[in-house]
Scaffold this active site. Structure first.
Site, mmCIF file in Angstrom:
data_model
loop_
_atom_site.group_PDB
_atom_site.id
_atom_site.type_symbol
_atom_site.label_atom_id
_atom_site.label_comp_id
_atom_site.label_asym_id
_atom_site.label_seq_id
_atom_site.Cartn_x
_atom_site.Cartn_y
_atom_site.Cartn_z
ATOM 1 N N GLU A 125 -79.530 -68.797 -12.118
ATOM 2 C CA GLU A 125 -79.522 -69.485 -10.838
ATOM 3 C C GLU A 125 -80.004 -68.535 -9.758
ATOM 4 O O GLU A 125 -79.831 -67.325 -9.855
ATOM 5 C CB GLU A 125 -78.119 -70.005 -10.503
ATOM 6 C CG GLU A 125 -77.069 -68.916 -10.441
ATOM 7 C CD GLU A 125 -75.645 -69.446 -10.345
ATOM 8 O OE1 GLU A 125 -75.414 -70.637 -10.618
ATOM 9 O OE2 GLU A 125 -74.754 -68.650 -10.019
ATOM 10 N N CYS A 126 -80.637 -69.089 -8.754
ATOM 11 C CA CYS A 126 -81.056 -68.356 -7.572
ATOM 12 C C CYS A 126 -81.839 -67.099 -7.939
ATOM 13 O O CYS A 126 -82.900 -67.182 -8.540
ATOM 14 C CB CYS A 126 -79.839 -68.076 -6.690
ATOM 15 S SG CYS A 126 -80.274 -67.731 -4.979
#
Length: 180
Positions: A125-126
């Protein structure tokens, strides 16, 4: 002003009274309690260092409750992934800021890419997702190679682009998958 509004509209004495109870009664039921120890023996690698340091503790509590062993490593400092991993969880942080240092660790980059291409499951994620692209570019124009698992490049912008849900369409093995 906030204090004045609180005094005018909140029963502060009642709030203090109810906050003195020894036991909190909550209708909340941990949704992961049904998975207690279900994944005993599973080993998940998690990068934790200056480049990757944004995680929610609740996620680690849920993994521990499920019996998962979290194995920390550093893409900045370690040469290889830890042995015998069943998956990776690559969270956020600021890998683009440490792009040159991450790129210099070619052994780690190669190990991650090789294992992902061999089928090691990964949730990213991210910043973790950015790290899995071909490259990361800073506002200054400095571009550093990344893992290269995804045929995409990430680029820092001067301001936040978007938070929230998106609609995607993926083409996998000749099938169209839509996620809304």
């Amino acid at each position: 002003k906030a204090g004045e509004l609180a005094e005018a509209h909140i029963d502060l004495d009642k709030l203090l009274e109810i906050s003195q109870h020894d036991q909190v009664v909550s209708p909340f039921v941990d949704p992961f309690s049904a998975y207690a120890d279900k994944y005993q023996g599973l080993r998940i690698g998690v990068p934790k260092d200056r480049a990757f340091n944004f995680y929610y503790d609740d996620n680690f509590m849920a993994l521990a409750n499920a019996g998962v062993e979290v194995v920390e490593f550093s893409p900045l400092n370690d040469a290889d992934l830890p042995e015998h991993l069943d998956g990776l969880y690559i969270g956020g942080g600021f890998p683009e800021i440490f792009g040159a240092e991450l790129a210099a660790n070619t052994a780690m980059i190669a190990d991650i890419k090789d294992k992902l291409e061999a089928g090691l499951p990964c949730y990213a994620e991210c910043g973790g997702l950015m790290y899995l692209t071909r490259s990361m570019t800073l506002n200054s124009g400095e571009t550093n190679p990344a893992v290269g698992f995804f045929a995409a490049d990430s680029q820092m912008t001067k301001r936040l682009q978007r938070f929230g849900y998106v609609d995607i369409v993926a083409y996998l093995c000749g099938k169209t998958i839509e996620v809304r």
